[in-house]
Design a protein around this motif. Structure first.
Motif, PDB file in Angstrom:
ATOM      1  N   TYR A 270      36.372  42.002  36.481  1.00 45.24           N
ATOM      2  CA  TYR A 270      36.592  43.395  36.099  1.00 45.24           C
ATOM      3  C   TYR A 270      37.135  43.524  34.682  1.00 45.24           C
ATOM      4  O   TYR A 270      37.409  44.633  34.223  1.00 45.24           O
TER       5      TYR A 270
ATOM      6  N   ASN B 279      31.814  46.550  44.852  1.00 44.73           N
ATOM      7  CA  ASN B 279      32.784  47.562  44.466  1.00 44.73           C
ATOM      8  C   ASN B 279      33.774  47.747  45.607  1.00 44.73           C
ATOM      9  O   ASN B 279      33.681  47.082  46.647  1.00 44.73           O
TER      10      ASN B 279
ATOM     11  N   TRP C  39      27.395  46.924  39.896  1.00 42.21           N
ATOM     12  CA  TRP C  39      27.966  47.879  40.840  1.00 42.21           C
ATOM     13  C   TRP C  39      27.813  47.432  42.293  1.00 42.21           C
ATOM     14  O   TRP C  39      28.340  48.080  43.204  1.00 42.21           O
TER      15      TRP C  39
END
Length: 460
Positions: free
Chosen positions: A384, A274, A271
């Motif tokens: 991703y 982002n 994370w």
């Protein structure tokens, strides 16, 4: 007896990863002996691991790590010609020859690449518009072919084999040594100017005004949309004149002071990168440069190799790794394809904070060599997964329709049909390669995926 060790290996993007039998020869005689161990599993050379995708990977195969073939064999200070083994790195050349008044003729954005890898990728740099690619400065390549013979090739001797080796991703054999012509310089300093560009159109204006500079490139913001799309920091420079001296500057001094500690020792959480953090970084990086132009004299390290100051920086993308997408599209006054690519990226929400744009020069080396006249754009994306792959497939279509291509050294997922459309000389390349290696002893994951070499058993 050759020592083989089973190891997991990956490119710099850390995607994909494979397991292979690895050997680390220290002498060319050991390379020749180890080739005798290669059976149907195939073989491939591996340098410092700076190819991003699967071009230097072979799952279950025999991988020759060439870094210990690092001897400098001869140098002529009158002409600048250096003869060295394939495992010599650009960093090695800089350390030995900058104090003697010479610099690599072409260098990519990292000095942690071997000269053999530089030829296999036909690397380009900030000076492509002036000096072309790596192969434009190379001769007398010693290549270990599939039959066990060492063949000397360049533009005068075995020119077809040389042409197939240039940008051939190591699939024509193992490069043992080569000669490269170094460029005379007066010291380690670069006369540099940086310019804040406010849009994509402004980038092209500044690029056109920078013809007197041998080295140009621009960081580009691939998150901002609207009129400011394509804004960034344009950097241009040249080797400093005799007697010029600079300083590292505040940033450079901090980097050198902290360099032993600048490391990413573990994978960062997924994370960390982002939409919000990338947008924030791009905004801060853009705003830190005042409007207009700044001139300075800097050391070559922060100008050419800013990321090399951070060891293992690829770990910031986490365990899933990342993919770089590097493209070039032909010149177009409207920049239609480039705008379409930028709009697709900004609207996807999968922007990149490591992104550069540059205009390439007219030099072309044919077959599988990447650089062609036009505009280059390179972007690093966190992995991703499916959404990213769908975006890159979309970009492939835009680039292909515009007559452009993507860089094999950075590729990990391009389809065979896309590759063949982007590299129309692939059949000629394959015919040359197959004549020297009819049993496909040298192959890679990328080579099999793209149909450049046959998979075991003759499958295509």
């Amino acid at each position: 007896m050759t020592r083989w060790t089973e190891r997991e290996i990956a490119g710099w993007g850390r995607f994909p990863r494979v397991t292979a039998q690895v050997t680390r020869p220290e002498r060319r005689s050991e390379v020749l002996a180890a080739l005798g161990d290669v059976g149907p599993e195939g073989a491939l050379a591996f340098g410092l691991g700076r190819s991003y995708g699967d071009s230097a990977l072979l799952d279950g195969g025999r991988v020759f790590v060439t870094r210990r073939l690092d001897r400098m064999l001869a140098f002529d200070p009158e002409t600048g010609w250096l003869r060295c083994e394939a495992g010599v790195s650009i960093e090695d050349i800089l350390e030995v020859f900058v104090p003697r008044g010479f610099f690599p003729p072409v260098t990519p954005g990292t000095k942690l690449v071997t000269v053999g890898g530089a030829l296999a990728s036909d690397v380009h740099g900030k000076n492509h518009h002036v000096d072309g690619a790596w192969s434009n400065h190379v001769r007398r390549v010693e290549l270990l072919t599939a039959g066990g013979d060492v063949v000397i090739c360049d533009r005068a001797r075995e020119p077809e084999l040389f042409a197939a080796t240039v940008g051939g991703m190591g699939l024509t054999g193992i490069i043992l040594s080569l000669e490269v012509k170094l460029t005379p310089v007066h010291g380690p300093w670069i006369e540099m100017e940086s310019v804040r560009v406010e849009s994509l159109d402004h980038f092209f204006e500044v690029s056109a005004e920078s013809a007197d500079f041998t080295h140009t490139v621009s960081w580009i913001d691939c998150v901002t949309r609207g009129k400011a799309m394509g804004r960034g920091i344009f950097m241009r420079g040249r080797h400093a004149a005799r007697g010029a001296a600079g300083t590292d500057g505040i940033v450079g001094k901090l980097v050198h002071a902290a360099e032993p500690a600048l490391d990413v020792p573990v994978d960062l959480p997924g994370w960390t990168l982002n939409k919000a953090s990338i947008r924030l970084f791009n905004e801060v990086y853009f705003r830190k440069h005042p409007r207009g132009q700044i001139g300075s004299i800097v050391h070559y390290d922060p100008f050419f190799y800013p990321l090399d100051a951070v060891r293992n920086w690829n770990r910031i993308y986490g365990k899933r790794g990342f993919l770089q997408y590097q493209l070039v599209v032909p010149p177009d006054p409207t920049h239609r394809a480039l705008r379409e690519v930028m709009e697709a990226i900004t609207s996807s929400g999968m922007g990149s904070f490591l992104a550069v744009i540059k205009e390439l020069g007219p030099q072309q080396n044919g077959l599988l060599s990447f650089p062609t006249p036009g505009v280059l754009l390179a972007l690093d994306f966190p992995n991703y997964g499916r959404p990213l792959f769908a975006l890159l497939d979309r970009l492939d279509r835009v680039v292909t329709d515009a007559g452009g291509r993507t860089y094999l050294t950075k590729d990990a997922r391009m389809s065979r049909d896309t590759f063949r459309a982007q590299y129309p000389d692939w059949e000629r390349w394959k015919a040359i390669r197959d004549a020297w290696d009819p049993e496909a002893r040298f192959r890679s994951e990328q080579g099999m995926r793209l149909g450049l070499v046959d998979a075991p058993g003759g499958a295509r």
